[in-house]
Scaffold this active site. Structure first.
Site, PDB file in Angstrom:
ATOM      1  N   MET A  31       0.842  -1.200   0.000  1.00 29.29           N
ATOM      2  CA  MET A  31       0.000   0.000   0.000  1.00 29.29           C
ATOM      3  C   MET A  31       0.876   1.249   0.000  1.00 29.29           C
ATOM      4  SD  MET A  31      -3.395  -0.940   2.107  1.00 29.29           S
ATOM      5  CE  MET A  31      -2.742  -0.706   3.731  1.00 29.29           C
ATOM      6  N   LYS A  36      11.798  -0.151   5.168  1.00 34.60           N
ATOM      7  CA  LYS A  36      12.751  -1.254   4.979  1.00 34.60           C
ATOM      8  C   LYS A  36      12.087  -2.634   5.004  1.00 34.60           C
ATOM      9  CE  LYS A  36      16.997   1.046   6.288  1.00 34.60           C
ATOM     10  NZ  LYS A  36      17.654   1.587   7.493  1.00 34.60           N
ATOM     11  N   GLY A  37      10.914  -2.727   5.609  1.00 30.90           N
ATOM     12  CA  GLY A  37      10.172  -3.997   5.580  1.00 30.90           C
ATOM     13  C   GLY A  37       9.803  -4.338   4.141  1.00 30.90           C
ATOM     14  N   HIS A  38       9.210  -3.343   3.444  1.00 31.05           N
ATOM     15  CA  HIS A  38       8.857  -3.543   2.031  1.00 31.05           C
ATOM     16  C   HIS A  38      10.115  -3.843   1.206  1.00 31.05           C
ATOM     17  CE1 HIS A  38       5.551  -0.617   3.306  1.00 31.05           C
ATOM     18  NE2 HIS A  38       4.872  -1.676   2.933  1.00 31.05           N
ATOM     19  N   LEU A 186       8.592  -2.481  11.742  1.00 32.38           N
ATOM     20  CA  LEU A 186       8.399  -1.354  10.820  1.00 32.38           C
ATOM     21  C   LEU A 186       6.984  -1.404  10.255  1.00 32.38           C
ATOM     22  CD1 LEU A 186      11.818  -1.546   8.937  1.00 32.38           C
ATOM     23  CD2 LEU A 186      11.107   0.175  10.600  1.00 32.38           C
TER      24      LEU A 186
HETATM   25  P1  AMP Z   1       1.491  -2.938   3.404  1.00 28.82           P
HETATM   26  O1  AMP Z   1       2.051  -1.877   2.553  1.00 28.82           O
HETATM   27  O2  AMP Z   1       1.405  -2.581   4.858  1.00 28.82           O
HETATM   28  O3  AMP Z   1       0.195  -3.501   2.875  1.00 28.82           O
HETATM   29  O4  AMP Z   1       2.524  -4.151   3.367  1.00 28.82           O
HETATM   30  C1  AMP Z   1       2.910  -4.726   2.154  1.00 28.82           C
HETATM   31  C2  AMP Z   1       3.691  -5.970   2.434  1.00 28.82           C
HETATM   32  O5  AMP Z   1       4.834  -5.650   3.217  1.00 28.82           O
HETATM   33  C3  AMP Z   1       2.894  -7.028   3.231  1.00 28.82           C
HETATM   34  O6  AMP Z   1       3.206  -8.319   2.740  1.00 28.82           O
HETATM   35  C4  AMP Z   1       3.411  -6.830   4.625  1.00 28.82           C
HETATM   36  O7  AMP Z   1       3.312  -7.984   5.441  1.00 28.82           O
HETATM   37  C5  AMP Z   1       4.860  -6.490   4.357  1.00 28.82           C
HETATM   38  N1  AMP Z   1       5.447  -5.788   5.500  1.00 28.82           N
HETATM   39  C6  AMP Z   1       4.945  -4.707   6.148  1.00 28.82           C
HETATM   40  N2  AMP Z   1       5.719  -4.374   7.189  1.00 28.82           N
HETATM   41  C7  AMP Z   1       6.739  -5.271   7.211  1.00 28.82           C
HETATM   42  C8  AMP Z   1       7.873  -5.459   8.054  1.00 28.82           C
HETATM   43  N3  AMP Z   1       8.114  -4.676   9.101  1.00 28.82           N
HETATM   44  N4  AMP Z   1       8.718  -6.481   7.765  1.00 28.82           N
HETATM   45  C9  AMP Z   1       8.486  -7.304   6.709  1.00 28.82           C
HETATM   46  N5  AMP Z   1       7.423  -7.171   5.879  1.00 28.82           N
HETATM   47  C10 AMP Z   1       6.553  -6.180   6.130  1.00 28.82           C
END
Ligand code: AMP
Length: 278
Positions: A31, A36-38, A186
């Site tokens: 989204m 850094k997670g992404h 994160l």
């Molecule tokens: P989002 O943008 O929040 O929908 O997340 C997109 C993807 O990134 C999803 O698969 C999440 O699980 C993953 N994600 C979000 N935060 C983290 C994080 N801290 N570490 C690893 N993956 C993450």
């Protein structure tokens, strides 16, 4: 190769048609407001695929009426730059009108025992929205491998079920949770936290670590594990904190490699989720 921004389905299909047949596609749905997670998901995709697609789409159907859809942080320019720097091939960032044509579209009915507990109990309709958008994106991109964070444990387990139940020929690759130095997982929503809320928020990973340490010391009763970990969470408004199996069924005793501690809590107005894969 230069990163390309695609915003329409026509352009996406045209690009896909130009790709060499059988070249592997790695897909990272997000989204946006990348951190850094992404980027760890992108890195994992880059390692194993000829081409990496990242979608940036704040999906309206997974937000409830009283949730933060409008306020959800967005910065496409910065996200695009990060994608460029990290070697992404395609950034797919459509408008909602490109993705949803009708107000009453066909949706997916997720398994009741998995999708209406924990996150799905608090966020009514959330996983219908998640599965709907993920299936739409899978149908548009048809990736070889799709990368999801373990941070969103229930989402990951449901997407694994989506692929299994609907016979989708896509590998779902789980990626470990990336954390800040203070241990907080994160999240794009962390920017909402003020200093005091952040101080309280770091109690979340501490509570999970307490569970992990207690298990190592031999405790396996989930009620005892949760009760003692809860004492760490003072100042936070706990929404759920439980240990369950991978079907999201609560457990009375921890089963190694088959259990998950799930925690959702509010620091001020900000909802945070985290978990421990046991
Ligand atoms: P989002 O943008 O929040 O929908 O997340 C997109 C993807 O990134 C999803 O698969 C999440 O699980 C993953 N994600 C979000 N935060 C983290 C994080 N801290 N570490 C690893 N993956 C993450």
């Amino acid at each position: 190769m230069k990163t390309q921004l695609i915003t329409t389905i026509n352009d996406l299909i045209a690009y896909k048609n130009k790709l060499t047949k059988n070249s592997s596609i790695g897909f990272v749905p997000t989204m946006g407001y990348l951190h850094k997670g992404h980027l760890s998901l992108i890195e994992a995709s880059k390692q194993n695929n000829a081409c990496t697609f990242v979608s940036i789409f704040v999906n309206p159907t997974q937000f409830g009426p009283n949730e933060d859809f409008e306020q959800y942080p967005r910065d496409l320019q910065k996200d695009f730059k990060l994608c460029e720097e990290n070697g992404v091939d395609i950034v797919f960032a459509p408008q909602a009108s490109e993705i949803y044509h009708n107000t009453d579209e066909i949706a997916i009915l997720p398994p009741k025992n998995m999708a209406y507990v924990y996150e799905g109990f608090i966020r009514e309709g959330h996983f219908e929205g998640v599965l709907q958008i993920v299936l739409k994106l899978f149908n548009l991109i048809y990736p070889t491998n799709a990368y999801f964070g373990q941070k969103d444990a229930q989402q990951l387990l449901l997407i694994q079920r989506l692929v299994l139940d609907l016979f989708l020929p896509i590998n779902i690759i789980p990626c470990p949770t990336q954390r800040d130095i203070d241990g907080l997982a994160l999240s794009s929503r962390n920017i909402y936290l003020n200093k005091e809320e952040r101080q309280n928020a770091i109690k979340i990973p501490l509570a999970l670590k307490h569970i992990s340490d207690s298990i190592k010391k031999g405790e396996n009763k989930t009620s005892i594990l949760i009760k003692s970990a809860k004492t760490i969470l003072e100042g936070l408004d706990i929404e759920y904190f439980d240990i369950c199996d991978y079907n999201l069924t609560p457990l009375s005793k921890v089963q190694k490699n088959k259990s998950l501690a799930l925690l959702a809590a509010k620091a001020g107005k900000t909802r945070l989720i985290d978990n421990l894969w046991i």
